[in-house]
Design an enzyme around this catalytic site. Sequence first.
Site, PDB file in Angstrom:
ATOM      1  CB  THR A 189      -5.707  46.669  -4.291  1.00 18.88           C
ATOM      2  OG1 THR A 189      -5.116  45.976  -5.026  1.00 18.88           O
ATOM      3  CG2 THR A 189      -6.526  47.888  -5.095  1.00 18.88           C
ATOM      4  CD1 TRP A 233     -27.021  34.114  -9.103  1.00 20.58           C
ATOM      5  CD2 TRP A 233     -25.022  33.599  -8.398  1.00 20.58           C
ATOM      6  NE1 TRP A 233     -25.885  33.902 -10.176  1.00 20.58           N
ATOM      7  CE2 TRP A 233     -24.875  33.472  -9.469  1.00 20.58           C
ATOM      8  CE3 TRP A 233     -23.757  32.827  -7.373  1.00 20.58           C
ATOM      9  CZ2 TRP A 233     -23.540  33.149 -10.186  1.00 20.58           C
ATOM     10  CZ3 TRP A 233     -22.674  32.751  -8.057  1.00 20.58           C
ATOM     11  CH2 TRP A 233     -22.550  32.742  -9.417  1.00 20.58           C
TER      12      TRP A 233
END
Length: 539
Positions: A181, A441
Amino acid sequence: MQGTMMDYPLTLVPILERAGRLFGKVEIVSRLPDKSLHRYTYKDFYRRARALAEALQKAGLRRGDRVGTLMWNHYAHLEAYFGIPLAGGVLHTLNLRLHPRDIAYIANHAQDRFLIVDDVLLPLYEQFKDQVNAERVIVVPLTGKPVPEGYLDYEAFLNTATGDFTYPELDENEALGMCYTSGTTGQPKGVVYSHRAVVLHSLASGLSATLGITQRDVVLPVVPMFHVNAWGLPFTAVMVGAKQVFPGPYLDPESLLELFEREQVTFTAGVPTIWLGILQALEKAPDRWKLVPRMRMVVGGSAAPEGLIRAFDRFGLQVVHAWGMTETTPLGTVSLLKSYMEDLSEEEKYAYRAKQGLPVPFVEVRVVNEEGEAPWDGKTMGELQVRGPWVAASYYNLPEAQDRWTEDGWFRTGDVATIDPEGYVKITDRTKDLIKSGGEWISSVDLENALMGHPKVAEAAVIAVPHPRWQERPLAVVVLKEAYKGKVTPEELREFLAPKFAKWWLPDAFVFVDEIPRTSAGKFLKAKLREQFRDWKWD
């Protein structure tokens, strides 16, 4: 009933053998560092990939040894994709865009025994060569210049093979390759891919319900071969015998457009920032699009703005939205309309196409939040979790990271998503990029995609900035198209967004910049933006 089918291992062996026997006349084209084009056929590739496997074995490669590659997209890297694992080794693609210190860390963590390096990348390798323990460094002479003393010449190395090569008896669950990654959060983490995973992933990529790659396609992976195996495209293209075109180090819009036209590319793939650059080039030369073949353009790595999809439709180019991760080999979802959706309105069709799409066959998805598994209602957000035959079960030699898997075996992606009643996944954000304002959110991705639909905006990233009253508020960082720099106001952008979002979602401030920092994979590097604007003073 037992014993109804042969116990036939799923490895790269039959894929390479099929390509060599059936598609020997098909071309593989690579752009070299001097911009010339190298051409050869699958017959040549077959012979040279086997020669590499034999040469590695003669050099002492042991079963499971890691062979690192520090290479651009070209024919020799494709040979390494097959030659290394078919010798019993593990292909380990090194991300040449990382800091030399990070490349050294990754090579050491993987315990790379051999390295294959492009000669044009030797200056990069020499920045960290004293930090790694590679026994042999094999240099690909792409420029035609002599390989420096102390290194093995790749062509001479291949010539050590006699052609008397026998494949080792590979188990389908053996490691084929590995990729790390990008390490935007913490140290890079290694994911190991088995032969079985890559073969099944290749088969799935060829399905018409996913990427639909066939022998008649001309495939150009813009996505780097050091990034999740170029999304598996080279493996799939070899499996079906499709012509492949590799861009080498030249990923600028003009170089790519020239290759698309010259080689009549039908299938390509890359991150949104690549296609935004291509789009701007086409818009500057309105008749240029007539020379570009009717391509399918897979966009992944980060969300494709709806405006990007619409714009390419006007040029007759089909954007296909997909999603995946290093941990998913990487294909997870593809956004294609179902047959009965053709009668939907244009607005509804674009809304579906802008989602990450349906899970591909054999990949299962679910969204989980504090209340448990979320309903497929297209509204309830939670963390996207996945499982399937090419989804990683662990990280390489990193037991402390096992919390990324649930007790019942699902991988926690870290992406916040919804799933609608039709089964289409929509990524609303990364967990670390969500903005919490007044207890509610806000999706930075939705705001970014809307902003990039403005005709004067080239790119936009939205980040959370601490706020004394609301905890966090969205700050929009915007790159304007060249012709409009200095001619756009925050008020104009806010008014553009207002009809699409609740008032409290709208960014409280807009900052105009020349460029947005990117990760090594071409994604927006929001961590750097958050650091840059952490002391932002709200009016």
